[in-house]
Design a protein around this motif. Structure first.
Motif, short mmCIF file in Angstrom:
data_model
loop_
_atom_site.label_atom_id
_atom_site.label_comp_id
_atom_site.label_asym_id
_atom_site.label_seq_id
_atom_site.Cartn_x
_atom_site.Cartn_y
_atom_site.Cartn_z
N LYS A 17 -8.00 85.57 -55.26
CA LYS A 17 -8.58 86.90 -55.46
C LYS A 17 -10.08 86.85 -55.74
O LYS A 17 -10.83 87.66 -55.24
CB LYS A 17 -7.84 87.60 -56.60
N SER A 18 -10.54 85.88 -56.50
CA SER A 18 -11.94 85.80 -56.88
C SER A 18 -12.86 85.48 -55.70
O SER A 18 -14.08 85.64 -55.80
CB SER A 18 -12.14 84.75 -57.97
N TYR A 41 -8.96 90.83 -45.95
CA TYR A 41 -7.98 91.60 -46.72
C TYR A 41 -8.09 91.26 -48.19
O TYR A 41 -8.39 90.13 -48.57
CB TYR A 41 -6.56 91.29 -46.23
N VAL A 42 -7.86 92.27 -49.01
CA VAL A 42 -7.82 92.11 -50.47
C VAL A 42 -6.60 92.86 -50.99
O VAL A 42 -6.08 93.77 -50.33
CB VAL A 42 -9.10 92.66 -51.16
N LEU A 43 -6.18 92.49 -52.16
CA LEU A 43 -5.11 93.24 -52.82
C LEU A 43 -5.65 94.61 -53.20
O LEU A 43 -6.79 94.74 -53.62
CB LEU A 43 -4.62 92.51 -54.07
N ALA A 44 -4.84 95.63 -53.06
CA ALA A 44 -5.25 96.98 -53.41
C ALA A 44 -5.12 97.26 -54.89
O ALA A 44 -5.68 98.23 -55.40
CB ALA A 44 -4.42 98.00 -52.61
N GLU A 100 -4.44 95.11 -58.94
CA GLU A 100 -4.49 93.83 -59.64
C GLU A 100 -3.16 93.09 -59.46
O GLU A 100 -2.10 93.74 -59.42
CB GLU A 100 -4.76 94.04 -61.13
N PRO A 101 -3.19 91.76 -59.38
CA PRO A 101 -1.95 91.00 -59.23
C PRO A 101 -0.90 91.30 -60.31
O PRO A 101 0.30 91.30 -60.04
CB PRO A 101 -2.41 89.54 -59.30
N LEU A 110 2.78 89.37 -59.09
CA LEU A 110 2.00 88.37 -58.38
C LEU A 110 1.22 87.50 -59.36
O LEU A 110 1.02 86.32 -59.13
CB LEU A 110 1.06 89.03 -57.37
N GLU A 111 0.81 88.09 -60.47
CA GLU A 111 0.11 87.30 -61.49
C GLU A 111 1.03 86.22 -62.06
O GLU A 111 0.60 85.10 -62.30
CB GLU A 111 -0.41 88.20 -62.61
N ASP A 112 2.30 86.54 -62.26
CA ASP A 112 3.27 85.53 -62.71
C ASP A 112 3.33 84.37 -61.72
O ASP A 112 3.38 83.21 -62.11
CB ASP A 112 4.67 86.13 -62.86
#
Length: 133
Positions: free
Chosen positions: A5-6, A49-52, A54-55, A113-115
């Motif tokens: 993501k970064s 593409y990016v996540l819409a 936060e994970p 997704l963060e998990d």
């Protein structure tokens, strides 16, 4: 995408190479993910593409539903559109299938997704096997 993501927008080519899948197949996956509001495209030279969201705000269940449709081990207990069955009223197995559906949904919705990013980081060197959403 959550894992990187970064780095900003990620091209389909980059994702396809890292995941070992065709870019054409990946394009097909992105369409329902965009419709579901999980990813967005960024145009331009540095596009991709990016996540819409936060994970931490995207569950695995949302991704599965966007790509596969409602959770349903059998059609008569689909989350969204249960098919009517002429034997539904007296069907003793329908209760079992509904519980299976609910259990699957509960597990899928309990992970974000963060998990998965955190889990991937625990397994250094295996992060390339994490799907890119």
């Amino acid at each position: 995408m959550a894992l990187h993501k970064s780095e900003g927008p990620i091209t389909l080519n980059s994702i396809a190479e890292r995941q070992g899948i065709s870019e054409g197949y990946l394009e097909q996956l992105m369409m329902p993910l965009k419709r579901a509001g999980l990813v967005k495209s960024v145009r331009g030279a540095q596009g991709g593409y990016v996540l819409a969201k936060e994970p931490k705000d995207i569950t695995v269940g949302e991704v599965i539903r966007a790509l596969e449709g409602p959770i349903a081990p059998v059609a008569c207990v689909s989350e969204d559109y249960p098919e009517e069955c002429e034997r539904a009223e007296g069907c003793v197995t329908r209760l079992v299938w509904a519980k299976v559906r609910d259990s699957i949904a509960e597990v899928l919705d309990s992970f974000t997704l963060e998990d998965l990013v955190q889990e991937s980081r625990k397994h250094t060197g295996q992060s390339s096997y994490m799907y890119y959403i």
